[in-house]
Motif scaffolding. Structure first.
Motif, PDB file in Angstrom:
ATOM      1  N   GLU A  24       0.853  -1.178   0.000  1.00  0.00           N
ATOM      2  CA  GLU A  24       0.000   0.000   0.000  1.00  0.00           C
ATOM      3  C   GLU A  24       0.886   1.223   0.000  1.00  0.00           C
ATOM      4  OE1 GLU A  24      -2.643   0.048   3.234  1.00  0.00           O
ATOM      5  OE2 GLU A  24      -3.496  -1.907   2.797  1.00  0.00           O
ATOM      6  N   GLY A  25       0.874   1.972  -1.093  1.00  0.00           N
ATOM      7  CA  GLY A  25       1.825   3.051  -1.217  1.00  0.00           C
ATOM      8  C   GLY A  25       3.199   2.423  -1.197  1.00  0.00           C
ATOM      9  N   ASP A  26       3.953   2.510  -2.299  1.00  0.00           N
ATOM     10  CA  ASP A  26       5.235   1.834  -2.382  1.00  0.00           C
ATOM     11  C   ASP A  26       6.116   2.192  -1.187  1.00  0.00           C
ATOM     12  OD1 ASP A  26       4.327   0.864  -4.701  1.00  0.00           O
ATOM     13  OD2 ASP A  26       5.463   2.199  -5.999  1.00  0.00           O
ATOM     14  N   GLU A  27       6.776   1.163  -0.635  1.00  0.00           N
ATOM     15  CA  GLU A  27       7.589   1.340   0.567  1.00  0.00           C
ATOM     16  C   GLU A  27       9.029   1.577   0.161  1.00  0.00           C
ATOM     17  OE1 GLU A  27       9.312  -1.408   4.205  1.00  0.00           O
ATOM     18  OE2 GLU A  27       7.641  -2.105   2.994  1.00  0.00           O
ATOM     19  N   GLU A  28       9.578   2.733   0.519  1.00  0.00           N
ATOM     20  CA  GLU A  28      10.949   3.050   0.151  1.00  0.00           C
ATOM     21  C   GLU A  28      11.887   2.722   1.302  1.00  0.00           C
ATOM     22  OE1 GLU A  28      13.638   6.816  -1.355  1.00  0.00           O
ATOM     23  OE2 GLU A  28      11.485   6.823  -1.660  1.00  0.00           O
ATOM     24  N   ALA A  29      13.002   2.072   0.972  1.00  0.00           N
ATOM     25  CA  ALA A  29      13.997   1.715   1.982  1.00  0.00           C
ATOM     26  C   ALA A  29      15.316   2.378   1.645  1.00  0.00           C
ATOM     27  CB  ALA A  29      14.183   0.197   2.024  1.00  0.00           C
ATOM     28  N   THR A  30      15.963   3.002   2.638  1.00  0.00           N
ATOM     29  CA  THR A  30      17.262   3.621   2.439  1.00  0.00           C
ATOM     30  C   THR A  30      18.201   3.175   3.539  1.00  0.00           C
ATOM     31  OG1 THR A  30      16.934   5.579   3.812  1.00  0.00           O
ATOM     32  CG2 THR A  30      16.048   5.653   1.570  1.00  0.00           C
ATOM     33  N   ALA A  31      19.462   3.599   3.421  1.00  0.00           N
ATOM     34  CA  ALA A  31      20.470   3.189   4.390  1.00  0.00           C
ATOM     35  C   ALA A  31      20.273   3.839   5.750  1.00  0.00           C
ATOM     36  CB  ALA A  31      21.862   3.524   3.854  1.00  0.00           C
ATOM     37  N   LYS A  36      18.016  -1.901   7.428  1.00  0.00           N
ATOM     38  CA  LYS A  36      19.246  -1.470   6.761  1.00  0.00           C
ATOM     39  C   LYS A  36      20.054  -2.670   6.276  1.00  0.00           C
ATOM     40  CE  LYS A  36      23.506   1.136   7.586  1.00  0.00           C
ATOM     41  NZ  LYS A  36      24.279   1.934   8.558  1.00  0.00           N
ATOM     42  N   ILE A  37      20.144  -3.724   7.093  1.00  0.00           N
ATOM     43  CA  ILE A  37      20.905  -4.917   6.699  1.00  0.00           C
ATOM     44  C   ILE A  37      20.297  -5.548   5.447  1.00  0.00           C
ATOM     45  CG2 ILE A  37      21.419  -7.307   7.359  1.00  0.00           C
ATOM     46  CD1 ILE A  37      21.779  -6.286  10.235  1.00  0.00           C
ATOM     47  N   VAL A  38      18.960  -5.723   5.452  1.00  0.00           N
ATOM     48  CA  VAL A  38      18.299  -6.341   4.304  1.00  0.00           C
ATOM     49  C   VAL A  38      18.401  -5.441   3.073  1.00  0.00           C
ATOM     50  CG1 VAL A  38      16.106  -7.214   3.417  1.00  0.00           C
ATOM     51  CG2 VAL A  38      16.749  -7.670   5.781  1.00  0.00           C
ATOM     52  N   SER A  39      18.220  -4.135   3.278  1.00  0.00           N
ATOM     53  CA  SER A  39      18.316  -3.202   2.159  1.00  0.00           C
ATOM     54  C   SER A  39      19.699  -3.236   1.533  1.00  0.00           C
ATOM     55  CB  SER A  39      18.007  -1.779   2.632  1.00  0.00           C
ATOM     56  OG  SER A  39      16.717  -1.697   3.190  1.00  0.00           O
ATOM     57  N   SER A  40      20.733  -3.211   2.372  1.00  0.00           N
ATOM     58  CA  SER A  40      22.111  -3.261   1.866  1.00  0.00           C
ATOM     59  C   SER A  40      22.369  -4.560   1.118  1.00  0.00           C
ATOM     60  CB  SER A  40      23.098  -3.121   3.022  1.00  0.00           C
ATOM     61  OG  SER A  40      22.957  -1.887   3.666  1.00  0.00           O
ATOM     62  N   MET A  41      21.808  -5.649   1.639  1.00  0.00           N
ATOM     63  CA  MET A  41      21.975  -6.950   1.006  1.00  0.00           C
ATOM     64  C   MET A  41      21.395  -6.938  -0.418  1.00  0.00           C
ATOM     65  SD  MET A  41      20.579 -10.501   2.620  1.00  0.00           S
ATOM     66  CE  MET A  41      21.076 -10.001   4.271  1.00  0.00           C
ATOM     67  N   LEU A  42      20.185  -6.397  -0.556  1.00  0.00           N
ATOM     68  CA  LEU A  42      19.532  -6.370  -1.864  1.00  0.00           C
ATOM     69  C   LEU A  42      20.254  -5.438  -2.824  1.00  0.00           C
ATOM     70  CD1 LEU A  42      15.762  -6.339  -0.828  1.00  0.00           C
ATOM     71  CD2 LEU A  42      17.175  -8.285  -1.470  1.00  0.00           C
ATOM     72  N   LEU A  43      20.640  -4.256  -2.337  1.00  0.00           N
ATOM     73  CA  LEU A  43      21.336  -3.302  -3.200  1.00  0.00           C
ATOM     74  C   LEU A  43      22.697  -3.837  -3.639  1.00  0.00           C
ATOM     75  CD1 LEU A  43      20.458   0.035  -1.368  1.00  0.00           C
ATOM     76  CD2 LEU A  43      19.862  -0.526  -3.726  1.00  0.00           C
ATOM     77  N   ASP A  44      23.446  -4.414  -2.695  1.00  0.00           N
ATOM     78  CA  ASP A  44      24.770  -4.923  -3.037  1.00  0.00           C
ATOM     79  C   ASP A  44      24.684  -6.063  -4.045  1.00  0.00           C
ATOM     80  OD1 ASP A  44      25.902  -3.111  -1.346  1.00  0.00           O
ATOM     81  OD2 ASP A  44      26.256  -4.523   0.295  1.00  0.00           O
ATOM     82  N   ALA A  55      14.915 -11.899  12.978  1.00  0.00           N
ATOM     83  CA  ALA A  55      14.464 -10.576  12.521  1.00  0.00           C
ATOM     84  C   ALA A  55      14.696 -10.396  11.029  1.00  0.00           C
ATOM     85  CB  ALA A  55      15.182  -9.481  13.315  1.00  0.00           C
ATOM     86  N   ILE A  56      15.826 -10.877  10.518  1.00  0.00           N
ATOM     87  CA  ILE A  56      16.125 -10.749   9.082  1.00  0.00           C
ATOM     88  C   ILE A  56      15.145 -11.578   8.269  1.00  0.00           C
ATOM     89  CG2 ILE A  56      17.817 -11.347   7.306  1.00  0.00           C
ATOM     90  CD1 ILE A  56      20.004 -10.469   9.255  1.00  0.00           C
ATOM     91  N   ILE A  57      14.872 -12.806   8.701  1.00  0.00           N
ATOM     92  CA  ILE A  57      13.914 -13.659   7.986  1.00  0.00           C
ATOM     93  C   ILE A  57      12.527 -13.025   8.008  1.00  0.00           C
ATOM     94  CG2 ILE A  57      12.786 -15.913   7.954  1.00  0.00           C
ATOM     95  CD1 ILE A  57      15.715 -15.981   7.120  1.00  0.00           C
ATOM     96  N   ALA A  58      12.134 -12.469   9.157  1.00  0.00           N
ATOM     97  CA  ALA A  58      10.816 -11.840   9.272  1.00  0.00           C
ATOM     98  C   ALA A  58      10.716 -10.642   8.341  1.00  0.00           C
ATOM     99  CB  ALA A  58      10.559 -11.416  10.712  1.00  0.00           C
ATOM    100  N   ARG A  59      11.773  -9.842   8.268  1.00  0.00           N
ATOM    101  CA  ARG A  59      11.767  -8.664   7.390  1.00  0.00           C
ATOM    102  C   ARG A  59      11.566  -9.070   5.925  1.00  0.00           C
ATOM    103  NH1 ARG A  59      10.355  -3.831   5.710  1.00  0.00           N
ATOM    104  NH2 ARG A  59      11.810  -2.952   4.208  1.00  0.00           N
ATOM    105  N   ILE A  60      12.256 -10.118   5.496  1.00  0.00           N
ATOM    106  CA  ILE A  60      12.126 -10.573   4.109  1.00  0.00           C
ATOM    107  C   ILE A  60      10.721 -11.100   3.847  1.00  0.00           C
ATOM    108  CG2 ILE A  60      12.948 -12.294   2.449  1.00  0.00           C
ATOM    109  CD1 ILE A  60      15.724 -11.983   3.796  1.00  0.00           C
ATOM    110  N   LYS A  61      10.149 -11.816   4.821  1.00  0.00           N
ATOM    111  CA  LYS A  61       8.793 -12.331   4.644  1.00  0.00           C
ATOM    112  C   LYS A  61       7.776 -11.195   4.555  1.00  0.00           C
ATOM    113  CE  LYS A  61       9.218 -16.929   6.750  1.00  0.00           C
ATOM    114  NZ  LYS A  61       8.740 -17.797   7.838  1.00  0.00           N
ATOM    115  N   VAL A  62       7.966 -10.157   5.361  1.00  0.00           N
ATOM    116  CA  VAL A  62       7.060  -9.006   5.301  1.00  0.00           C
ATOM    117  C   VAL A  62       7.142  -8.337   3.934  1.00  0.00           C
ATOM    118  CG1 VAL A  62       6.693  -6.674   6.199  1.00  0.00           C
ATOM    119  CG2 VAL A  62       7.013  -8.569   7.783  1.00  0.00           C
TER     120      VAL A  62
END
Length: 558
Positions: A160-167, A174-182, A223-230
């Motif tokens: 709902e409304g695109d979710e933007e993630a930054t560092a 931040k860990i998951v975002s960095s992982m995807l960007l890298d 927490a990392i697994i939960a973030r990816i599932k969300v």
């Protein structure tokens, strides 16, 4: 997107590319931070190329098409990565006196003034499109162009409304975002998040090989697994006992990337693999896939036939689906109706009807294929022929005037005949319906920035059946290692192919009920080039190394 937009719009108006009334109408419709010029490009009213040409003409500099301009690999070492990304410029040539740089905005006087001082060089500026410059940067400097603020970000699409993630987000985000960007920057094909006994291991698959990138404290695992599932939107955080599948769509800059997420419970907790599906690979033509000119000509003839079956074979991860998409892109024209059945639909192809298999509700390959036949398609693509029912319907489609593309899991091209017979297809039907079988593997390409002339060992020459004269007349190269390829010596992959054309003589051989080895020997006698032989051509041409071809074709003992 462009500095001094009003001046640029004036130039576009004077050039007759847009009317002042249209500009006013667009301004009234704008939302958020989007500019008029961005909207013009998004709506396909003006192409980036035309804008760049107008900018170049107004600044009295040349326009260059980077997509068709050969760039010497050594020029990328002349400008540091941070300078390239900060000023959105790429080096094009160096004649010793002047360094030629391509820029997207020749109206940006700060860039024009700063670069000669920063680089301590006389600069010759040329103009190119934003997207072409970004592509060169991504291919040669290993990363996406930063936004103007210097903060890297991606957007999760579909919530709902695109979710933007930054560092700057919370630590786990931040860990998951960095992982995807890298992983995106490094052009990885998969991310593996694996709980070990004491740590959480993160590995990327790059150019077909797994590389350990990072280890996180084991306590961060839930927490990392939960973030990816969300982020996937369809996976249950509470359920940890059974495998789950999901999908994440993100936007990095102007690129849209899909991630297929798979979780599996292991002895130390849930393990997750995310397969990165970069949609830019859909635009690959046959040469970019690795077909040399003679094989490309053969394939183009096969895929332009009005009917029959074209099969692509190979193990999982050998690029079969990408090759099929490349073939469909080549023949996708408005006068043809193309329907695909896939499990799942990995990429959305413009102008093509795509159907996803759903066995839970009875939408199997066979059921979808039967329904497709009532849609009057010209061309059909099946993700895979798995059973006799699917194979039978595909063959009937081919025999009634449809061109059918599909894949099989066999080690070589002639082996597909025996595989079809094993699942219950009569040989005379195979002989009458199949037009070509393409076996393929993927080899790593030598890094263009650091590859160097190399010699072959006696073992390599003996294994590849090469003589001294062939080697002396060739451009054999070997891996060296540099920052561009992360010291690996290789960057990117290309296919090696075995093309088995089913002509009248081959049809006769198939009907004779020959075994796979017998059929393979006769195919070789009739001129079929094996996977290893195609790989040897690419070694002699300097595309890959002898050791790489030997590694990939170990089973080719002909």
């Amino acid at each position: 997107m462009y500095s001094n937009e009003d001046y640029l719009l004036e130039l576009l108006t004077e050039a007759g590319l847009i009317a002042a009334e249209e500009i006013d109408a667009i301004r009234a419709q704008l939302q958020g931070s989007q500019s008029v010029v961005e909207r013009l490009i998004t709506d396909d009213r003006i192409s980036e190329e035309n804008i760049a040409k107008v900018c170049a003409q107004s600044s009295s500099i040349d326009y260059v098409d980077l997509a068709h301009l050969p760039l010497p690999p050594h020029v990328f070492e002349l400008v540091a990565e941070d300078v390239v990304k900060r000023f959105r410029t790429v080096p094009v040539a160096d004649d010793g006196s002047y360094l030629t740089l391509a820029i997207a905005d020749p109206l940006d006087f700060e860039t024009l003034d700063s670069l000669p001082h920063i680089l301590s060089r006389e600069i010759n500026f040329v103009c190119a499109t934003h997207s072409a410059i970004a592509q060169v940067i991504n291919q040669n400097y290993g990363g996406e162009v930063n936004d103007s603020s210097g903060a890297e970000a991606f957007t999760v699409v579909g919530a709902e409304g695109d979710e933007e993630a930054t560092a700057d987000d919370a630590p786990i985000i931040k860990i998951v975002s960095s992982m995807l960007l890298d992983s995106f920057k490094l052009k990885a094909s998969d991310i593996h998040i694996e709980p070990m006994e004491t740590v959480l291991r993160v590995r990327y698959r790059m150019d077909g090989k797994l590389v350990e990138i990072d280890n996180h404290p084991k306590k961060l695992h839930p927490a990392i697994i939960a973030r990816i599932k969300v982020m996937s939107g369809s996976m249950s955080i509470a359920e940890k006992r059974i495998p789950q599948d999901g999908r994440i769509q993100i936007r990095v800059g102007t690129k849209e990337v899909d991630l297929r997420v798979s979780s599996v419970p292991s002895n130390h907790g849930e393990s997750i693999v995310m397969r990165i599906l970069d949609k830019t690979s859909l635009m690959l033509g046959l040469p970019e896939l690795g077909f040399l000119s003679d094989d490309q000509e053969t394939i183009e003839k096969m895929i332009r036939l009005p009917d029959g079956i074209v099969l692509v074979t190979g193990p999982t991860g050998s690029g079969k689906t990408t090759t099929l998409y490349g073939c469909l892109n080549t023949i996708n024209t408005p006068d043809r109706k193309i329907i695909t059945v896939e499990d799942p639909v990995e990429y959305e192809l413009p102008g093509i009807n795509q159907v996803m298999v759903n066995t839970d509700i009875g939408m199997t390959f066979a059921a979808a294929l039967r329904a497709m036949m009532r849609q009057a398609p010209n061309i059909i693509m099946l993700g895979e022929i798995r059973d006799e029912e699917t194979a039978g319907i595909a063959i009937q489609a081919a025999l009634t005037g449809h061109l059918v593309f599909s894949t099989l899991h066999t080690n070589d091209a002639p082996g597909a005949v025996a595989r079809l017979a094993d699942i219950g297809v009569k040989r005379f039907l195979v002989a009458s319906s199949v037009r070509a079988i393409i076996a393929q593997r993927l080899v790593r390409k030598l890094c263009p920035a650091c590859k160097e002339a190399a010699s072959l060992t006696e073992r390599e020459m003996r294994t590849l059946n090469l003589d001294a004269k062939q080697v002396a007349e060739s451009d054999i190269m070997g891996p060296q290692g540099c920052d561009v390829c992360r010291q690996g010596g290789y960057k990117g992959r290309a296919g090696i192919f075995e093309i088995f054309k089913v002509d009248d003589e081959v049809r006769h051989l198939i009907n004779e009920d020959l075994t796979s080895p017998q059929l393979r020997r006769r195919a070789r006698e009739l001129g079929m080039r094996t996977l290893r032989e195609d790989g040897i051509r690419k070694v002699l041409g300097g595309m890959t190394s002898a050791s790489e071809v030997m590694r990939v074709t170990m089973a080719d003992n002909d």
